[in-house]
Motif scaffolding. Structure first.
Motif, PDB file in Angstrom:
ATOM      1  N   VAL A  85       0.852  -1.413  -0.050  1.00 19.87           N
ATOM      2  CA  VAL A  85      -0.031   0.012  -0.049  1.00 19.87           C
ATOM      3  C   VAL A  85       0.723   1.051   0.024  1.00 19.87           C
ATOM      4  N   ILE A  86       1.788   1.343   0.669  1.00 21.23           N
ATOM      5  CA  ILE A  86       2.774   2.362   0.893  1.00 21.23           C
ATOM      6  C   ILE A  86       3.454   2.612  -0.427  1.00 21.23           C
ATOM      7  N   ASP A  87       3.867   1.576  -0.893  1.00 14.08           N
ATOM      8  CA  ASP A  87       4.621   1.598  -2.136  1.00 14.08           C
ATOM      9  C   ASP A  87       3.760   2.250  -3.351  1.00 14.08           C
ATOM     10  N   TRP A  88       2.353   1.909  -3.355  1.00 13.08           N
ATOM     11  CA  TRP A  88       1.565   2.342  -4.404  1.00 13.08           C
ATOM     12  C   TRP A  88       1.176   3.652  -4.195  1.00 13.08           C
ATOM     13  N   LEU A  89       0.866   3.810  -2.885  1.00  7.92           N
ATOM     14  CA  LEU A  89       0.602   5.620  -2.652  1.00  7.92           C
ATOM     15  C   LEU A  89       1.956   6.450  -3.030  1.00  7.92           C
ATOM     16  N   ALA A  90       2.903   5.890  -2.530  1.00 11.39           N
ATOM     17  CA  ALA A  90       4.201   6.898  -2.915  1.00 11.39           C
ATOM     18  C   ALA A  90       4.287   7.123  -4.442  1.00 11.39           C
ATOM     19  N   GLY A  91       3.949   6.291  -5.302  1.00  9.02           N
ATOM     20  CA  GLY A  91       4.148   6.518  -6.557  1.00  9.02           C
ATOM     21  C   GLY A  91       2.751   6.966  -7.272  1.00  9.02           C
ATOM     22  N   PHE A  92       1.602   7.125  -6.250  1.00  8.83           N
ATOM     23  CA  PHE A  92       0.285   7.358  -6.841  1.00  8.83           C
ATOM     24  C   PHE A  92       0.087   8.901  -7.595  1.00  8.83           C
ATOM     25  N   ALA A  93      -0.227   8.909  -8.837  1.00  8.69           N
ATOM     26  CA  ALA A  93      -0.324  10.163  -9.444  1.00  8.69           C
ATOM     27  C   ALA A  93      -1.565   9.974 -10.702  1.00  8.69           C
ATOM     28  N   HIS A 100      -3.740  13.678  -1.878  1.00  8.37           N
ATOM     29  CA  HIS A 100      -3.330  14.414  -0.668  1.00  8.37           C
ATOM     30  C   HIS A 100      -3.238  13.276   0.199  1.00  8.37           C
ATOM     31  N   PHE A 101      -2.370  13.173   1.095  1.00  4.83           N
ATOM     32  CA  PHE A 101      -2.173  12.189   2.070  1.00  4.83           C
ATOM     33  C   PHE A 101      -1.932  12.839   3.351  1.00  4.83           C
ATOM     34  N   LEU A 102      -3.169  12.462   4.315  1.00  4.16           N
ATOM     35  CA  LEU A 102      -3.127  12.558   5.748  1.00  4.16           C
ATOM     36  C   LEU A 102      -2.453  11.687   6.632  1.00  4.16           C
ATOM     37  N   ARG A 103      -1.981  11.925   7.915  1.00  2.00           N
ATOM     38  CA  ARG A 103      -1.484  10.955   8.777  1.00  2.00           C
ATOM     39  C   ARG A 103      -2.210  10.520   9.728  1.00  2.00           C
ATOM     40  N   GLY A 104      -2.421   9.327   9.845  1.00  5.04           N
ATOM     41  CA  GLY A 104      -3.205   8.549  10.850  1.00  5.04           C
ATOM     42  C   GLY A 104      -2.460   8.254  12.157  1.00  5.04           C
ATOM     43  N   ASN A 105      -2.897   7.604  13.211  1.00  9.54           N
ATOM     44  CA  ASN A 105      -2.216   7.434  14.446  1.00  9.54           C
ATOM     45  C   ASN A 105      -1.425   6.090  14.022  1.00  9.54           C
ATOM     46  N   CYS A 109       2.715   6.055  14.968  1.00  3.81           N
ATOM     47  CA  CYS A 109       3.393   5.195  15.772  1.00  3.81           C
ATOM     48  C   CYS A 109       4.722   4.605  14.969  1.00  3.81           C
ATOM     49  N   LEU A 110       4.412   4.328  13.440  1.00  2.00           N
ATOM     50  CA  LEU A 110       5.453   3.889  13.001  1.00  2.00           C
ATOM     51  C   LEU A 110       6.440   4.839  12.599  1.00  2.00           C
ATOM     52  N   ILE A 111       6.438   6.232  12.667  1.00  2.00           N
ATOM     53  CA  ILE A 111       7.319   7.344  12.492  1.00  2.00           C
ATOM     54  C   ILE A 111       8.115   7.366  13.685  1.00  2.00           C
ATOM     55  N   ASP A 112       7.340   7.006  14.874  1.00  2.00           N
ATOM     56  CA  ASP A 112       8.032   7.360  16.170  1.00  2.00           C
ATOM     57  C   ASP A 112       8.951   6.249  16.334  1.00  2.00           C
ATOM     58  N   ILE A 113       8.624   4.903  15.887  1.00  2.46           N
ATOM     59  CA  ILE A 113       9.503   3.644  15.813  1.00  2.46           C
ATOM     60  C   ILE A 113      10.863   4.028  15.182  1.00  2.46           C
ATOM     61  N   LEU A 114      10.663   4.421  13.887  1.00  3.73           N
ATOM     62  CA  LEU A 114      11.659   4.783  13.123  1.00  3.73           C
ATOM     63  C   LEU A 114      12.522   5.648  13.506  1.00  3.73           C
ATOM     64  N   SER A 115      12.253   6.667  14.225  1.00  4.82           N
ATOM     65  CA  SER A 115      12.788   7.856  14.494  1.00  4.82           C
ATOM     66  C   SER A 115      13.613   7.542  15.801  1.00  4.82           C
ATOM     67  N   HIS A 165       9.952   5.057   1.254  1.00  5.98           N
ATOM     68  CA  HIS A 165       8.758   4.635   2.167  1.00  5.98           C
ATOM     69  C   HIS A 165       8.633   5.726   3.680  1.00  5.98           C
ATOM     70  N   ARG A 166       9.825   5.891   3.988  1.00  9.64           N
ATOM     71  CA  ARG A 166       9.772   6.546   5.040  1.00  9.64           C
ATOM     72  C   ARG A 166       9.449   8.118   4.842  1.00  9.64           C
ATOM     73  N   ARG A 167       9.900   8.420   3.703  1.00 10.26           N
ATOM     74  CA  ARG A 167       9.857  10.036   3.221  1.00 10.26           C
ATOM     75  C   ARG A 167       8.538  10.347   2.950  1.00 10.26           C
ATOM     76  N   PHE A 168       7.892   9.058   2.412  1.00  9.82           N
ATOM     77  CA  PHE A 168       6.375   9.423   2.485  1.00  9.82           C
ATOM     78  C   PHE A 168       5.711   9.488   3.554  1.00  9.82           C
ATOM     79  N   LEU A 169       5.862   8.697   4.556  1.00  7.59           N
ATOM     80  CA  LEU A 169       5.292   8.624   5.867  1.00  7.59           C
ATOM     81  C   LEU A 169       5.502  10.062   6.437  1.00  7.59           C
ATOM     82  N   GLU A 170       6.705  10.575   6.295  1.00  7.01           N
ATOM     83  CA  GLU A 170       6.882  11.921   7.142  1.00  7.01           C
ATOM     84  C   GLU A 170       6.463  13.057   6.449  1.00  7.01           C
TER      85      GLU A 170
END
Length: 280
Positions: A85-93, A100-105, A109-115, A165-170
């Motif tokens: 899903v992330i791979d698809w959304l990151a290239g979705f045009a 437009h991509f909003l952030r969910g909880n 959580c995943l961003i906090d774990i990665l950071s 993927h991390r850049r997309f999430l952030e």
């Protein structure tokens, strides 16, 4: 604050707040000539996301102006294909809409774990509430995921999730406004101006938002809280119909003062009818 966040992960009760006698919010409108489409929580269900996009693209032929496609967050966890899903959304045009991509909880959580910002108890809780499914989609095996060695798991997560993927999430947004509609993953805190809402509330809130009858200054379009059918209230529209639990992924199409719902359903699921629970 972390303790509060952890308790909210565990609070997954399926409550239907729909008021069948609530009046239609007839004066809320999109900007002139603009169609807005919001998509509910995908949770790793790429097949239904593709199906829903195909249905929405077919409808685009009737659009006379620009279309904005707003994804409300919770792309990962609980479903079988979070990485995909992330791979698809990151290239979705898409040629038919501006996404437009909003952030969910779950993304937070995943961003906090990665950071490195997530403590051990948050990581352990995330693993139990959909994180293992996400990491499995990135190729991590049971030996690591059930090892109990949180440092090993942290290192494996950082290695498994690719930089794009991390850049997309952030880069995901906390909220977005068009015309009389505000889009946020979970909702907003009543009594607080839209421009000063906290990210914690935008990503996590349930009460007192869900039961509030206040005029928020905009109709809030949100996901996060599962209901068997979409909620169409005078002050909010809830479209998390529980894809991982009910097999239904829902979008709302807003154009002028009109609202309509479009859904993609897993095989054997009828609109408005919860499927057998498939996730915990």
């Amino acid at each position: 604050m972390i303790r509060r966040l952890l308790s909210r992960i565990a609070n997954r009760s399926e409550t239907d707040f729909t008021d069948p006698e609530a009046p239609a919010f007839t004066h809320a409108a999109t900007p002139a000539g603009v169609r807005l489409i919001a998509v509910g929580d995908i949770h790793g269900h790429l097949d239904l996301a593709h199906d829903l996009m195909a249905r929405l693209e077919d409808e685009h032929a009737t659009a006379s102006g620009p279309t904005h496609l707003i994804f409300l967050g919770d792309y990962v966890d609980r479903g079988p294909a979070s990485a995909q899903v992330i791979d698809w959304l990151a290239g979705f045009a898409p040629g038919w809409a501006t996404p437009h991509f909003l952030r969910g909880n779950h993304e937070q959580c995943l961003i906090d774990i990665l950071s490195g910002a997530a403590p051990d108890d948050m990581l352990a809780t995330w693993l139990d509430y959909g994180g293992r499914e996400t990491l499995s989609s990135y190729g991590l095996g049971s030996r690591v995921l059930y090892s109990g060695d949180l440092e090993e798991i942290r290192a494996a997560i950082r290695q498994a999730i690719p930089p794009h993927h991390r850049r997309f999430l952030e880069a995901t947004l906390p909220c977005l406004r068009f015309g009389d509609y505000l889009f946020a993953h979970a909702g907003i805190r009543p009594g607080v101006p839209v421009e000063t809402q906290s990210e914690e509330d935008l990503f996590w809130i349930r009460e007192p938002f869900l039961s509030s009858s206040d005029d928020f200054g905009a109709v809030v379009v949100h996901g996060h809280t599962i209901t068997p059918v979409p909620e169409n209230r005078h002050n909010r529209i809830g479209i998390d119909t529980g894809v991982y639990r009910h097999g239904v992924l829902t979008a709302v199409v807003l154009e002028g003062t009109s609202r309509r719902f479009v859904a993609a359903q897993a095989s054997g699921v009828e609109a408005g009818q919860p499927a057998h629970q498939v996730g915990g």
